[in-house]
Design a protein around this motif. Structure first.
Motif, short mmCIF file in Angstrom:
data_model
loop_
_atom_site.label_atom_id
_atom_site.label_comp_id
_atom_site.label_asym_id
_atom_site.label_seq_id
_atom_site.Cartn_x
_atom_site.Cartn_y
_atom_site.Cartn_z
N HIS A 1 0.83 -1.21 0.00
CA HIS A 1 0.00 0.00 0.00
C HIS A 1 0.86 1.26 0.00
O HIS A 1 0.49 2.27 -0.61
N ASP B 1 -9.56 8.93 -5.09
CA ASP B 1 -10.65 7.95 -5.13
C ASP B 1 -10.68 7.20 -6.46
O ASP B 1 -10.93 5.99 -6.50
N GLN C 1 -7.86 4.63 -6.33
CA GLN C 1 -8.21 3.48 -5.51
C GLN C 1 -9.23 2.59 -6.21
O GLN C 1 -9.21 1.37 -6.08
N HIS C 2 -10.13 3.21 -6.96
CA HIS C 2 -11.10 2.46 -7.76
C HIS C 2 -10.38 1.57 -8.77
O HIS C 2 -10.70 0.39 -8.93
N ASP C 3 -9.37 2.13 -9.43
CA ASP C 3 -8.62 1.36 -10.42
C ASP C 3 -7.76 0.27 -9.78
O ASP C 3 -7.52 -0.77 -10.38
N VAL C 4 -7.29 0.52 -8.57
CA VAL C 4 -6.53 -0.52 -7.86
C VAL C 4 -7.36 -1.79 -7.75
O VAL C 4 -6.90 -2.90 -8.05
N LYS C 5 -8.60 -1.64 -7.32
CA LYS C 5 -9.47 -2.80 -7.14
C LYS C 5 -9.82 -3.46 -8.48
O LYS C 5 -9.95 -4.68 -8.57
N LEU C 6 -9.94 -2.65 -9.53
CA LEU C 6 -10.23 -3.22 -10.84
C LEU C 6 -9.07 -4.04 -11.39
O LEU C 6 -9.29 -5.02 -12.10
N GLU D 1 -6.39 -5.43 -9.51
CA GLU D 1 -5.82 -6.52 -8.71
C GLU D 1 -6.08 -7.88 -9.35
O GLU D 1 -5.19 -8.75 -9.35
N LEU E 1 -5.99 -10.18 0.35
CA LEU E 1 -6.56 -8.94 -0.12
C LEU E 1 -8.03 -9.07 -0.49
O LEU E 1 -8.71 -8.07 -0.75
N VAL F 1 -9.13 -10.68 -3.14
CA VAL F 1 -9.31 -10.80 -4.59
C VAL F 1 -9.74 -12.21 -4.96
O VAL F 1 -10.60 -12.41 -5.82
#
Length: 386
Positions: free
Chosen positions: A290, A318, A321-326, A328, A383, A385
């Protein structure tokens, strides 16, 4: 080197010598092997020498993929890289000049001396940084914080210039989507996991094996259609084998990004997640995962501000962070695909110069590759995922 490709390269060297004023020059050519870190090119260190001139040290790549293997990859070898050096990098330099970017904040880049894009005879000749003391990290070593933080800082400069390009030339940027096809497209990925990944899956420890297999079956692998919030030109193969580094006398680590064959349009997270899964180990991720993502966003914001672009208007925290989750999940898939190949021992690395074998990436992971892959899967389970 095949005879025809050799002739094309030597013809290019002759042109370079003439352009540089090297009369009665001689060439000293040494082929070298990365031992499993490169699968698409033959690589050469070349010195051009001429009376009264300093030696000119260049690095040449000559395409070696067979026609059968080329059909697996939707990209003309070096075409992306040629476009980068002949056009895009010049635009980036113009942005830096126009906004008076201090030298220490500019993207480090090497000189391209020439190229050929003739089918099956492609080559590109670049400045050879090894003559200046630069090297690549041993591919069996994982990065530490000093290296990783410096690498993503350089990446942030690269992405920020891409964003400036998109804002200044939106139509031209949009046209790049046709020029930069995704290398790891959904068809290649699906084919690999449907037909060639059995040895890789078998190397996953039992408690995670079925979980990973079920997860992969649920994926459509079409990352090009993810609704990303800040499209950029991404490197596409951002790992230490494509980064040259040198530690200066003051302890600062100097880095250059190389090898733009994987150039495409996507989210910044494509490069970041790729770097994390290929370059870091479990210990690094437990301490710095992180932290590294936060550092990247901070450096991207600073670089954008130097280019007089407000991060809040183009890519908020924000959004990031949205793209991080997309992306992973992209990390899971690319790690499973590439880690066994990138960690293969030299004696087990496949020679694909004339191969017709569609299963050439089906490799028994070595102990190192298996451990790194299992650690990666563990981390993505934690995480949430997987």
């Amino acid at each position: 080197m095949a005879d025809d490709a050799e002739k094309v390269l030597y013809s290019k060297l002759e042109s370079i010598a003439k352009e540089q004023g090297y009369e009665n020059y001689t060439t000293d050519v040494h082929e070298f092997n990365t031992g499993g870190a490169n699968y698409t090119s033959r690589l050469y260190h070349i010195t051009l020498s001429a009376p009264g001139c300093p030696d000119l040290n260049v690095f040449a790549k000559v395409a070696l993929l067979s026609e059968k293997m080329r059909s697996k990859f939707p990209v003309e070898l070096y075409s992306n890289e040629i476009l980068y050096y002949s056009d895009i990098l010049k635009r980036f330099h113009e942005f830096e000049e126009n906004y008076n970017i201090d030298t220490k904040h500019r993207l480090r880049s090497i000189k391209c001396y020439g190229y050929s894009n003739e089918y099956l005879k492609e080559n590109i000749v670049l400045e050879d940084l090894t003559s200046k003391g630069f090297t690549t990290l041993d591919r069996f070593l994982c990065v530490d914080w000093k290296y990783a933080s410096r690498a993503v800082t350089e990446l942030a400069k690269f992405h920020s210039l891409s964003i400036a390009f998109r804002l200044k030339h939106p139509e031209e940027f949009e046209n790049f989507k046709e020029k930069f096809p995704v290398i790891f497209n959904e068809h290649l990925l699906k084919d690999f996991f449907d037909n060639h990944a059995s040895k890789t899956i078998a190397a996953i420890k039992e408690e995670n094996r079925q979980r990973l297999a079920d997860y992969l079956k649920s994926q459509d692998f079409n990352f090009s259609k993810i609704p990303i919030r800040c499209p950029v030109l991404v490197h596409g193969d951002f790992r230490p084998s494509n980064i040259m580094h040198k530690e200066n006398e003051d302890g600062e680590l100097e880095l250059f990004l190389l090898d733009y064959q994987g150039f495409q349009i996507s989210s910044p997270l494509m490069d970041l997640m790729y770097f994390v899964v290929i370059s870091t180990d479990k210990e690094f991720r437990s301490k710095h995962y992180h932290q590294l993502l936060d550092l990247y966003y901070s450096e991207l914001s600073s670089s954008l501000k130097r280019l007089q672009v407000d991060p809040e208007t183009v890519y908020t925290k924000d959004d990031f962070q949205h793209d991080v989750k997309l992306f992973e999940p992209y990390g899971v898939i690319i790690g499973t695909l590439i880690l066994p190949t990138m960690s293969v021992f030299v004696e087990n690395a496949r020679n694909i110069e004339n191969t017709e074998d569609a299963n050439m990436f089906e490799i028994d992971p070595c102990e190192t590759g298996s451990q790194r892959l299992n650690d990666l899967i563990d981390d993505f389970v934690k995480l949430g995922v997987l």
